[in-house]
Design an enzyme around this catalytic site. Structure first.
Site, mmCIF file in Angstrom:
data_model
loop_
_atom_site.group_PDB
_atom_site.id
_atom_site.type_symbol
_atom_site.label_atom_id
_atom_site.label_comp_id
_atom_site.label_asym_id
_atom_site.label_seq_id
_atom_site.Cartn_x
_atom_site.Cartn_y
_atom_site.Cartn_z
ATOM 1 N N TYR A 115 0.853 -1.188 0.000
ATOM 2 C CA TYR A 115 0.000 0.000 0.000
ATOM 3 C C TYR A 115 0.890 1.240 0.000
ATOM 4 O O TYR A 115 1.753 1.392 0.867
ATOM 5 C CB TYR A 115 -0.904 0.020 1.230
ATOM 6 C CG TYR A 115 -1.919 1.130 1.128
ATOM 7 C CD1 TYR A 115 -3.180 0.885 0.617
ATOM 8 C CD2 TYR A 115 -1.592 2.430 1.487
ATOM 9 C CE1 TYR A 115 -4.105 1.907 0.468
ATOM 10 C CE2 TYR A 115 -2.516 3.462 1.335
ATOM 11 C CZ TYR A 115 -3.769 3.191 0.833
ATOM 12 O OH TYR A 115 -4.681 4.206 0.675
ATOM 13 N N GLN A 131 -10.884 0.392 1.062
ATOM 14 C CA GLN A 131 -11.356 -0.474 -0.028
ATOM 15 C C GLN A 131 -10.198 -1.206 -0.707
ATOM 16 O O GLN A 131 -10.348 -2.367 -1.107
ATOM 17 C CB GLN A 131 -12.199 0.321 -1.040
ATOM 18 C CG GLN A 131 -11.510 1.461 -1.755
ATOM 19 C CD GLN A 131 -11.568 2.781 -1.000
ATOM 20 O OE1 GLN A 131 -11.720 2.818 0.225
ATOM 21 N NE2 GLN A 131 -11.423 3.881 -1.730
ATOM 22 N N ASN A 149 -3.483 6.234 6.069
ATOM 23 C CA ASN A 149 -4.193 7.039 7.062
ATOM 24 C C ASN A 149 -4.944 6.116 8.038
ATOM 25 O O ASN A 149 -4.814 4.895 7.973
ATOM 26 C CB ASN A 149 -5.143 8.038 6.384
ATOM 27 C CG ASN A 149 -6.237 7.332 5.591
ATOM 28 O OD1 ASN A 149 -6.547 6.154 5.811
ATOM 29 N ND2 ASN A 149 -6.820 8.043 4.640
ATOM 30 N N SER A 179 4.418 9.704 12.845
ATOM 31 C CA SER A 179 5.862 9.547 12.981
ATOM 32 C C SER A 179 6.408 10.351 14.168
ATOM 33 O O SER A 179 5.751 11.238 14.693
ATOM 34 C CB SER A 179 6.500 10.015 11.670
ATOM 35 O OG SER A 179 7.809 9.549 11.560
ATOM 36 N N GLN A 199 10.972 15.995 11.282
ATOM 37 C CA GLN A 199 9.898 15.117 11.735
ATOM 38 C C GLN A 199 8.571 15.841 11.710
ATOM 39 O O GLN A 199 7.577 15.342 11.197
ATOM 40 C CB GLN A 199 10.203 14.633 13.156
ATOM 41 C CG GLN A 199 9.487 13.367 13.509
ATOM 42 C CD GLN A 199 9.879 12.250 12.576
ATOM 43 O OE1 GLN A 199 11.057 12.017 12.344
ATOM 44 N NE2 GLN A 199 8.919 11.583 11.995
ATOM 45 N N HIS A 203 6.167 16.344 8.646
ATOM 46 C CA HIS A 203 5.409 15.237 8.047
ATOM 47 C C HIS A 203 3.909 15.402 8.209
ATOM 48 O O HIS A 203 3.140 15.082 7.313
ATOM 49 C CB HIS A 203 5.804 13.907 8.701
ATOM 50 C CG HIS A 203 6.923 13.211 8.004
ATOM 51 N ND1 HIS A 203 6.819 12.722 6.740
ATOM 52 C CD2 HIS A 203 8.188 12.923 8.409
ATOM 53 C CE1 HIS A 203 7.964 12.148 6.379
ATOM 54 N NE2 HIS A 203 8.818 12.269 7.379
ATOM 55 N N GLU A 224 10.193 5.831 17.587
ATOM 56 C CA GLU A 224 10.413 5.264 16.256
ATOM 57 C C GLU A 224 11.847 5.574 15.796
ATOM 58 O O GLU A 224 12.571 4.679 15.377
ATOM 59 C CB GLU A 224 9.396 5.893 15.298
ATOM 60 C CG GLU A 224 9.472 5.415 13.871
ATOM 61 C CD GLU A 224 8.575 6.254 12.955
ATOM 62 O OE1 GLU A 224 8.121 7.341 13.371
ATOM 63 O OE2 GLU A 224 8.341 5.806 11.809
ATOM 64 N N HIS A 225 12.215 6.869 15.863
ATOM 65 C CA HIS A 225 13.562 7.298 15.482
ATOM 66 C C HIS A 225 14.252 7.892 16.705
ATOM 67 O O HIS A 225 13.675 8.749 17.373
ATOM 68 C CB HIS A 225 13.518 8.398 14.411
ATOM 69 C CG HIS A 225 12.719 8.046 13.195
ATOM 70 N ND1 HIS A 225 11.424 8.465 13.011
ATOM 71 C CD2 HIS A 225 13.031 7.315 12.101
ATOM 72 C CE1 HIS A 225 10.978 8.007 11.843
ATOM 73 N NE2 HIS A 225 11.914 7.301 11.271
ATOM 74 N N ASP A 235 15.940 7.739 6.252
ATOM 75 C CA ASP A 235 14.661 7.875 5.555
ATOM 76 C C ASP A 235 14.799 7.487 4.085
ATOM 77 O O ASP A 235 13.859 6.978 3.480
ATOM 78 C CB ASP A 235 14.169 9.326 5.618
ATOM 79 C CG ASP A 235 13.686 9.711 6.994
ATOM 80 O OD1 ASP A 235 13.390 8.803 7.794
ATOM 81 O OD2 ASP A 235 13.612 10.924 7.275
ATOM 82 N N GLU A 286 -2.620 -34.842 29.805
ATOM 83 C CA GLU A 286 -3.453 -33.840 29.138
ATOM 84 C C GLU A 286 -4.783 -34.431 28.671
ATOM 85 O O GLU A 286 -5.570 -33.727 28.023
ATOM 86 C CB GLU A 286 -2.674 -33.209 27.960
ATOM 87 C CG GLU A 286 -1.446 -32.438 28.444
ATOM 88 C CD GLU A 286 -0.782 -31.578 27.378
ATOM 89 O OE1 GLU A 286 -1.142 -31.699 26.188
ATOM 90 O OE2 GLU A 286 0.093 -30.776 27.746
ATOM 91 N N HIS A 328 -3.308 -39.042 21.071
ATOM 92 C CA HIS A 328 -1.916 -38.585 21.045
ATOM 93 C C HIS A 328 -1.022 -39.716 21.560
ATOM 94 O O HIS A 328 0.015 -40.035 20.973
ATOM 95 C CB HIS A 328 -1.718 -37.358 21.949
ATOM 96 C CG HIS A 328 -2.151 -36.063 21.336
ATOM 97 N ND1 HIS A 328 -3.453 -35.793 21.008
ATOM 98 C CD2 HIS A 328 -1.434 -34.944 21.001
ATOM 99 C CE1 HIS A 328 -3.522 -34.558 20.500
ATOM 100 N NE2 HIS A 328 -2.307 -34.027 20.478
#
Lengths: 430, 430
Positions: B130, B192, B215, B238, B260, B263, B328-329, B362, B416, B421
Site C-alpha cells: 500500500y 477499499q 491514514n 511519525s 519530523q 510530516h 520510532e527514530h 529515511d 493432558e 496422542h
C-alpha cells in the site's frame, strides 16, 4: 464415518470449506462483548477483573488472592506423579535446546567512508503468557510459551490462567511454569485477563507482548489490544493434513488423524493419499479406534464435519492440495518424504516419515507447537524466541559519507516536498 | 514556540501524553465505516471497489481502468528529472544491499538416533504493498516496501495507490516501483484497497501479506483483515527523539526536529539534552527555521502540540526517558554515542553521531524506514525481508528415537487427557 472423495475439484471445494470453518460465524456480537470487557478492565482495573472473574469463572476473589501463592506453587509438585514431573523436565530441556539454536544476534557492518550499519536485538521488557483453563489446560502450552521467552532473556514474565470450577489451577500447569522458570502467575482468564495484561491493573503488570492460545473471546481480545501490545498470533482450531502413500500404516495414520480430532469439535483431520486401499483401511481404522474413545462425542463431531480423505493420482497433486490448505501440521508418511518437501510451500510444521507422529512435536521434539492455523501458514510461522525480541536498526554516517550522499538525499527530499529533511543534510554539509 | 521543561516528573507525564497522542480519539465510528467498506468489497468485489473510488477519490473508472498501463509506466520516466531518477536508483541499490544481509536461511541439525530438526524458510506467494496518495505519496515508501519483498523472492508483488485529484499517480512513485521491479500497480486506495488485497476481487488478486503505511482508515482496515492475511504493522504518526549534549549543533538539531514535524500535524519532535544552553539555542533556531518554512502551518501545529525539549541531569536519565517513550527514530548527537547504546532498550532505529540526520535512514542508508511508532518499538521492529517470509518447522524422528521417547510422550499425553496422542506413539513402538 470419515468421508472419502477422489475428484480434484470436489477436493478443492472441501478443503476450502474446512479451511474456512472458523470464519462462518458472525463474530460481531462477540467483538462487542470483548470490547466492553477490555474497556472496563482498562478503565477500572482490578475491580472489573474481579467482577468478570466472578461472572465467568464463578470465583469470588479479592485482588490479593489473584496471585498464585508460593505455598500453592510448592504444593503442585506433590500433586503430580514423579513420572509426570520427569516427563515435563525432559520436554522442557528438549524444547530449550531447540530454541537456543539460531537466536537472533546483534550485528554491525562497516562500509566505506566509516559508515556503520547494523541491527541490535533486545528482548521485550515484559511478556504475558495466556494459558487456557478447563479441558485445554495443558502443561505443554506453558512450556511452549515460557521457554522461548526465557531463552530470549525477557526480564519479567508473567502467566495468567483461569481458575477451574473448584478455584484451583491444574498442578501440572503450575509445575511446568516453575520448571520453565516462571513463578508469577495470576488466576484470571478470558478477555478480561488479556485486557489486564495489555493495560495493566493495580495487581497485574502491563506487558509488552501477549502470547498463548485461548477461546474465541481470548483471540478477539488479543486482536483488539494488538497495537497497544504485540501478540504472537490469532489462534484458530487445530488441524492436521497427512500425505500418505501405499507404504503407510493405516493404524498409525488413523491414530494421527484422531490425535487432531480429539482436541476440539472444530479440529480438522485430513488425509491425502495416492492409495485408495489405504484410504479405505484408514476409514475403517478410524471407526474402530473411535468406538471406545474416551472423548468419543467431540472427536466424532470433528471427524464428521472436518474430517476428510482425498484420493489423488500423484504426490505432486497431494502437495498442491496441501499448499492450498496451508496446514498447521503436515505429516509426510511416504517412502521418500524429503523429495516432496521442496514442493511444500506453506505448512506450520512438517513431520517427516513414518516414525514422526505429530505428538512428537506437540510435546518434546523441540520445535514450538504454537503454529499458524486456518491457512495462516501462508504468511506466518511458529512462535519462537523472535516473538519476544525486537531490533533497533543502527546507522552511523561519517561527515565524508554524508557529503557524498548529500545531493542525492536533498533531491529525494525535495521530490517528496520535505524541505527540513533536505536542510538537515544541507546544513551539515555546506 | 517549542516548550522547554526540566522537571523529571513533568517530563514523564508529557512524554506519556505525546506517546498516547494517537489513542485519544474514539475510533469506533471509523471502525464501523471501515467494516462496512471492507465487507462490501469482500462481498461484491470490483463493484464496491469502483463505487468507493468514485465516492472517496472522485474518479469514475471501469474495472479494466484500475490497472496502471504499460504506457503510463513508460511515461513516468519522462516526467521526472534525470537527477531524481539517479537518486531513486542510488537509494534502491543501497536499500537492497542492506536487506541482502542476514536473510533467513533454511537449516537442519542432526541429533542422536537420527533425529533431524530444522526450519525451512520460504517467501509468501503474494504480497500487496500500500502506497499512500496525496501529500504522503513518496517514492521512498515504494522502495522501502518493494525492495525487501523482492529480496525475499516473493513471486507475485502488487502495489495499490490511490489516484490523485487529477486521476494521476505521482510519476516518481511509478518510477520507484519499476526500479524495484514492480509493474503490477492498481489505482485504488483507502480501506477499499486493503479489502481488495485481503479478499481479492475480479481484478485485484488476493495476497498473503499487506504492508505499507496509510491514514487511519487504511490502518484500521489492516487491523481488521489481520488474520485473513498478514500485515507489517499498524503505523501511527511519525516521531523523533533526539538525545544531545553540549557539543551538538543547535542548527542541525533544530532541522532534525523540523524534519519530523513537517510530516504531519500529529508528528512528534522531542529533544532531551543535558545542556540548558543547547535547549534555548534549539528553541530559538526552530522558530527561525519555521519562519519561512514552506509547510509552516502544519509543522507549527506539530511543534506546538507534540514538540518538547527536556533538560536532564545526565545522559543516563535521557536514556531512561527515551526508553519510556520507545521512539520510532532516536538520534544520539552526543560525544560518545556508542557508550549510551547499551542503555537504549527500545527504539525503531538509532541514528548515531552528529553526521547522521534521520534523513539518511529515511532515504538511502539502507535499513528500512518503516519502523514501529507510538511506543510499538517496545515489542516490534523495522519492516524487513522477514515480513515477506515464513518458516516451516522440520521434525524427523527415527524408530529408535521414537522408542526412547515413547513413554515420556505417553505420560504427557495422558496427563493432558489426549488418548489418541498417546496411541499414535504407542501403536508405533509396542
Amino acid at each position: 464415518m470419515l468421508r472419502i472423495i477422489d475428484r480434484q475439484t470436489e477436493a478443492q471445494t472441501e478443503l476450502k470449506r474446512i479451511g474456512d470453518r472458523n470464519n462462518g460465524e458472525d463474530i460481531q456480537p462477540k467483538e462487542a462483548i470483548v470490547r466492553e470487557i477490555v474497556t472496563k478492565v482498562k478503565q477500572t482495573g482490578d475491580r472489573a477483573l474481579l467482577e468478570y472473574t466472578e461472572k465467568f469463572d464463578r470465583q469470588v476473589y479479592t485482588a490479593d488472592q489473584l496471585k498464585v501463592t508460593g505455598a500453592e506453587l510448592d504444593a503442585a509438585y506433590q500433586q503430580i506423579s514423579k513420572d509426570l514431573l520427569s516427563a515435563i523436565q525432559v520436554a522442557c530441556q528438549k524444547i530449550e535446546a531447540f530454541h537456543r539454536q539460531r537466536i537472533p544476534k546483534s550485528w554491525v557492518q562497516f562500509d566505506e567512508d566509516e559508515v556503520v550499519l547494523g541491527k541490535r536485538y533486545t528482548p521485550v521488557d515484559r511478556a504475558g503468557l495466556y494459558v487456557p483453563g478447563g479441558r485445554a489446560s495443558y502443561p505443554s502450552t506453558v512450556l511452549m510459551n515460557a521457554v522461548p521467552a526465557k531463552v530470549a532473556q525477557v526480564p519479567h514474565i508473567i502467566m495468567v490462567t483461569p481458575p477451574g470450577q473448584d478455584g484451583k489451577i491444574n498442578p501440572a500447569v503450575l509445575v511446568a511454569a516453575q520448571e520453565a522458570g516462571i513463578e508469577e502467575i495470576y488466576r484470571v482468564g478470558g478477555a478480561q485477563a488479556v485486557g489486564a495484561l495489555a493495560y495493566g491493573t493495580e495487581t497485574i503488570p502491563k506487558v509488552d507482548v501477549i502470547t498463548g492460545p485461548g477461546n474465541i473471546y481470548v483471540t478477539l481480545a488479543k486482536k483488539m489490544v494488538y497495537g497497544t501490545v504485540g501478540i504472537d498470533s490469532l489462534a484458530g482450531p487445530s488441524e492436521v493434513l497427512i500425505i500418505a502413500d501405499e507404504q503407510a500404516n493405516p493404524i498409525h495414520v488413523a491414530a494421527d488423524l484422531l490425535a487432531q480430532a480429539e482436541h476440539d469439535p472444530m479440529a480438522a483431520a485430513i488425509l491425502i493419499t495416492t492409495d485408495s486401499n489405504l484410504a479405505r483401511q484408514v476409514q475403517h481404522e478410524v471407526s474402530q479406534q473411535l468406538a471406545h474413545h474416551p472423548r468419543k462425542v467431540l472427536t466424532e463431531k470433528a471427524i464428521a464435519h472436518y474430517g476428510l480423505i482425498v484420493v489423488v493420482e500423484s504426490l505432486a497433486e497431494a502437495a498442491e492440495l496441501s499448499n492450498l490448505f496451508a496446514p498447521e501440521h503436515l505429516e509426510l508418511e511416504i517412502a521418500d518424504p524429503w523429495d516432496l518437501i521442496e514442493q511444500i510451500r506453506h505448512a506450520g510444521a512438517i513431520f517427516i516419515g513414518n516414525s514422526t507422529p505429530e505428538a512428537t512435536g506437540d510435546y518434546l521434539a523441540g520445535p514450538n507447537h504454537t503454529l499458524p492455523t486456518s491457512g495462516a501458514a501462508r504468511y506466518a510461522s511458529a512462535l519462537g524466541v523472535e516473538t519476544f525480541m525486537k531490533h533497533s536498526s543502527l546507522i552511523q554516517y561519517s561527515s565524508t559519507a554524508l557529503k557524498k550522499m548529500s545531493s542525492t538525499i536533498q533531491i529525494l527530499a525535495q521530490a517528496e516536498g520535505l524541505p527540513s529533511h533536505s536542510d538537515s543534510v544541507k546544513f551539515r554539509t555546506e
